[in-house]
Each structure stands twice: as C-alpha cells, then as structure tokens.
Write a protein that holds these residues in place. Sequence first.
Motif, short mmCIF file in Angstrom:
data_model
loop_
_atom_site.label_atom_id
_atom_site.label_comp_id
_atom_site.label_asym_id
_atom_site.label_seq_id
_atom_site.Cartn_x
_atom_site.Cartn_y
_atom_site.Cartn_z
N GLN A 180 46.97 24.18 -49.81
CA GLN A 180 48.06 23.21 -49.66
C GLN A 180 47.51 21.81 -49.40
N ASN A 181 46.53 21.71 -48.52
CA ASN A 181 45.96 20.40 -48.20
C ASN A 181 45.23 19.81 -49.39
N ALA B 44 45.87 20.47 -52.56
CA ALA B 44 46.81 20.16 -53.62
C ALA B 44 47.71 19.00 -53.23
N ASP C 274 54.22 35.08 -48.91
CA ASP C 274 52.97 35.41 -49.58
C ASP C 274 52.90 36.92 -49.73
N ARG D 119 53.81 20.88 -52.21
CA ARG D 119 54.42 22.12 -51.78
C ARG D 119 54.09 23.22 -52.77
N ASN D 120 53.86 24.41 -52.27
CA ASN D 120 53.61 25.58 -53.09
C ASN D 120 52.45 25.37 -54.07
N GLY D 121 51.47 24.60 -53.68
CA GLY D 121 50.28 24.43 -54.50
C GLY D 121 50.44 23.47 -55.66
N GLU D 122 51.57 22.76 -55.76
CA GLU D 122 51.76 21.83 -56.86
C GLU D 122 51.11 20.49 -56.50
N LYS D 123 50.40 19.91 -57.43
CA LYS D 123 49.77 18.62 -57.18
C LYS D 123 50.82 17.52 -57.28
N ARG E 299 45.30 29.51 -47.44
CA ARG E 299 46.55 28.91 -47.92
C ARG E 299 46.66 27.45 -47.47
N ARG E 300 46.26 27.18 -46.23
CA ARG E 300 46.31 25.79 -45.74
C ARG E 300 45.36 24.91 -46.53
N GLY F 52 58.62 30.93 -49.71
CA GLY F 52 57.20 30.74 -49.47
C GLY F 52 56.50 31.99 -48.96
#
Length: 147
Positions: free
Chosen positions: A131-132, A134, A52, A137-141, A127-128, A50
């Motif tokens: 994440q929130n 999406a 960045d 994890r890691n931007g995956e819906k 980033r938060r 994770g």
Amino acid sequence: MEESAVAKPRRRRAAAAAATNSTTTTVATADRPTPEPGGGVEDVGLEGEGCDAEAWEMLTASFRRVQSVLDRNRALISQVNENHQSKVPDNIAKNVALISEINGNISKVLSIYSDLSIDFSEVVHQRRALQNGAGGRNGEKLESSGA
C-alpha cells in the motif's frame, strides 16, 4: 518467480503437520456448535471491504489445527480420568503416556499460535509495504496530475 513471505513458512509447516498429524485422531464433540452450511468469507460480509482471502485462509487453517489438537486433548483427559477412577494399576500406569501426549499437544498448540502470529505479522507488513509503495487504495497507483 519469488515465493511470498507467507508461502515459505506455510510449506515448511504443512510438511511438518503432515508428519505429525498421521497419528492424531479427531474427536467429534456435541457441545461445540456446528458451522452453518456455506459459512465462508462472503457470509461475514468482508468480501468487498478489503478482506484478504489469503490472511483469512491462514487464520482459518490455524484455528482448525488448534481445535483438532484441543479435541484430541479433551479425549485424552477423559481417558486419564476414567483410568484414574478405575483404580486399576495398569490403567493408572497408562496415564503416564497419556499425560505425556497431552503435554506434547499443548506444545503443538503453542507452536501453531506462534507460527500464526509470525505469519500474520508478515502478511500485515507485506500488505502495508504494498500500500505504501503503491500510494493508493487496494494497491492501485495514484496518477500524478502533471499540469
């Protein structure tokens, strides 16, 4: 395409740094350890955890700028000491300008750290929010299990 929250201040500071760094010289020091060849993010073991890359790049660039200013101050302080010990009036008079430059460099370091704090905070919030928004994890819906 809209610029990221980090790109705007970075571009502004890059232009300011280019203007101010034209007169700054870097002084090599023997007491600072030399980084190992190829010492990048992947050597730290953060690539798959994770990490960045943009945040690391921002931190690294800021710390390098700070170190460059501190190295310059080290050289200036050495020159001030030499001038003071020489007790030659002209050399002692030169210390006024040297000490003024040291003071300005301390302000530069403060500014760099202040900008870094703001930029890093913006990256964390960005980033938060991603994440929130999406939900995964890691931007995956996350897919709903529409039973």
